[in-house]
Design a protein around this motif. Structure first.
Motif, PDB file in Angstrom:
ATOM      1  N   HIS A 275      14.713 -66.441  20.569  1.00  0.00           N
ATOM      2  CA  HIS A 275      14.521 -66.006  21.954  1.00  0.00           C
ATOM      3  C   HIS A 275      13.101 -66.317  22.420  1.00  0.00           C
ATOM      4  N   ARG A 290      12.613 -67.102  35.921  1.00  0.00           N
ATOM      5  CA  ARG A 290      13.318 -65.829  35.716  1.00  0.00           C
ATOM      6  C   ARG A 290      13.996 -65.793  34.353  1.00  0.00           C
ATOM      7  N   GLN A 291      14.672 -66.878  33.986  1.00  0.00           N
ATOM      8  CA  GLN A 291      15.398 -66.913  32.720  1.00  0.00           C
ATOM      9  C   GLN A 291      14.434 -66.853  31.535  1.00  0.00           C
ATOM     10  N   GLU A 294      13.047 -63.344  31.204  1.00  0.00           N
ATOM     11  CA  GLU A 294      14.059 -62.446  30.651  1.00  0.00           C
ATOM     12  C   GLU A 294      14.203 -62.632  29.144  1.00  0.00           C
ATOM     13  N   ARG A 297      11.370 -60.799  27.447  1.00  0.00           N
ATOM     14  CA  ARG A 297      11.606 -59.357  27.448  1.00  0.00           C
ATOM     15  C   ARG A 297      12.703 -58.981  26.453  1.00  0.00           C
ATOM     16  N   THR A 298      13.706 -59.827  26.325  1.00  0.00           N
ATOM     17  CA  THR A 298      14.763 -59.575  25.332  1.00  0.00           C
ATOM     18  C   THR A 298      14.200 -59.610  23.930  1.00  0.00           C
ATOM     19  N   SER A 301      12.461 -56.357  23.230  1.00  0.00           N
ATOM     20  CA  SER A 301      13.409 -55.247  23.052  1.00  0.00           C
ATOM     21  C   SER A 301      14.116 -55.324  21.703  1.00  0.00           C
ATOM     22  N   ALA A 316       5.739 -63.337  29.991  1.00  0.00           N
ATOM     23  CA  ALA A 316       6.755 -62.981  30.985  1.00  0.00           C
ATOM     24  C   ALA A 316       6.099 -62.582  32.302  1.00  0.00           C
ATOM     25  N   GLU A 327       6.193 -56.195  39.466  1.00  0.00           N
ATOM     26  CA  GLU A 327       6.808 -56.195  38.141  1.00  0.00           C
ATOM     27  C   GLU A 327       5.880 -56.864  37.134  1.00  0.00           C
TER      28      GLU A 327
END
Length: 396
Positions: A275, A290-291, A294, A297-298, A301, A316, A327
């Motif tokens: 990722h 954006r992708q 994301e 951020r994935t 997490s 990000a 944001e």
């Protein structure tokens, strides 16, 4: 008249002389007695020879003593006795101490083996055991030297591929990637067993990648998936291939490989790390802000305690700064918290940048400006609609 005592003495002497004559006569008779009928002269001679041999034959215990001494001289070295036991005792004691987490004491046991009379196999075992103990103490280069010594001194030992592999891994952990690659190639050339060969190929690829030889890595691993489709190392191999393609600038190929790892091996360490790398590829390609954000951020997490979590959040935020400054400001703040809480990354480039506080200030300012701009646009829109309504009313 002869006294009685002298008569007795002369009688005894005469009796002794008579007995001696009788003994000589019997011996002569035995010597001159003809051989039995049917016996040849050689039989008689052989019998006499056997009598003479028996007369000079050594005591029966002497050959037994010689045989016992020979057995002791040729006894297995496993029974070589030292202060504290046999060779076998020292080897077993060293292994036990290693399992108990006492490498210092284990080293002494393995070294003691080589002061006795060990076999070649036992010398290899003692060198291998001491090398393992050195590894447990973090002495990687000393351990590599012991493994190499065993492999070079006894090249016909069946454990040579394992010894070369252990030496290569120790060299790699000691920061000597070039020497590690040479040792791992030697291990591959020795024809390791099928269960060891894929591991050797993968570790060799890591040594080559550390040297920046990405093309050799790709050449080595390009058929790994077809050759070992069920190998547990397959996700790591595909991830390594993707990184090598990425380093060579083949973005589309690396993107496909990263997505393959993520889709096929969900939850694995390689998939989690993919990722992070895939986000970098999309950011380089452009048009996927954006992708890519994301994906970063994935990654955080899925691996919140990662040393690279702070850098992932900062990247990000960089991608979202022109799109969503508010944001982005939040991500910058979270990146700083992660960087302080998590372990430091092994490479400085994977940590947060020193410009992060300034970036956060800019993001906060832009977020306020955007609010003002949006409010201004909203007011302008209201005014335009009101003006158009007034014009219509006047025309009526």
């Amino acid at each position: 008249t002869v006294p009685a005592s002298r008569r007795d003495a002369s009688g005894d002497a005469g009796q002794r002389v008579s007995q001696a004559h009788d003994l000589r006569r019997r011996r002569a008779i035995v010597t001159l007695r003809p051989a039995p009928r049917g016996a040849c002269k050689s039989d008689v001679t052989r019998g006499g020879a056997q009598s003479r041999i028996a007369a000079v034959r050594p005591h029966p215990s002497i050959p037994r003593l010689i045989l016992l001494l020979a057995c002791l001289a040729c006894a297995p070295s496993v029974f070589a006795q030292g202060y504290g036991g046999t060779v076998y005792d020292f080897l077993v004691r060293g292994d036990i101490l290693l399992t108990q987490g006492k490498p210092n004491e284990a080293i002494i046991q393995f070294q003691e083996v080589r002061t006795l009379c060990p076999t070649q196999a036992q010398i290899v075992q003692s060198l291998q055991g001491e090398g393992r103990a050195r590894l447990a103490q973090g002495e990687f280069l000393q351990a590599a030297g012991l493994f190499e010594d065993a492999a070079n001194r006894f090249p016909d030992d069946p454990r040579v591929p394992d010894l070369l592999y252990a030496a290569g891994m120790a060299r790699m952990r000691g920061g000597q990637s070039a020497a590690a690659a040479d040792l791992l190639r030697r291990a591959l050339d020795r024809g390791p067993t099928p269960d060891v060969r894929p591991v050797l190929e993968f570790q060799l690829s890591q040594a080559l990648r550390n040297q920046g030889k990405q093309a050799e890595v790709i050449e080595l691993l390009k058929n790994f998936e077809q050759t070992y489709p069920d190998q547990p190392l397959l996700p790591n191999v595909l991830y390594t291939l993707a990184i090598s393609q990425h380093d060579l600038g083949n973005l589309k190929t690396s993107e496909a490989l990263y997505r393959k790892v993520i889709d096929r091996f969900k939850g694995s360490t390689a998939a989690i790390e993919a990722h992070f790398e895939l986000a970098g590829v999309l950011a380089e390609e452009g048009g996927h802000r954006r992708q890519a954000a994301e994906l970063y951020r994935t990654y955080v997490s899925m691996n919140p305690s990662s040393p690279e979590a702070g850098a992932a959040l900062e990247r990000a935020a960089d991608l979202l700064l022109p799109l969503a400054p508010r944001e982005s400001a939040q991500l910058y703040a979270l990146a700083k918290v992660k960087a302080e809480a998590n372990p430091k990354p092994p490479v400085a480039a994977l940590g947060i940048s020193p410009w992060l506080p300034m970036k956060r200030t800019v993001a906060d300012a832009l977020s306020r400006v955007w609010v003002v701009i949006l409010l201004g646009l909203a007011c302008l829109g209201v005014l335009v609609l009101a003006g158009r309504g007034v014009l219509r009313w006047r025309r009526r």
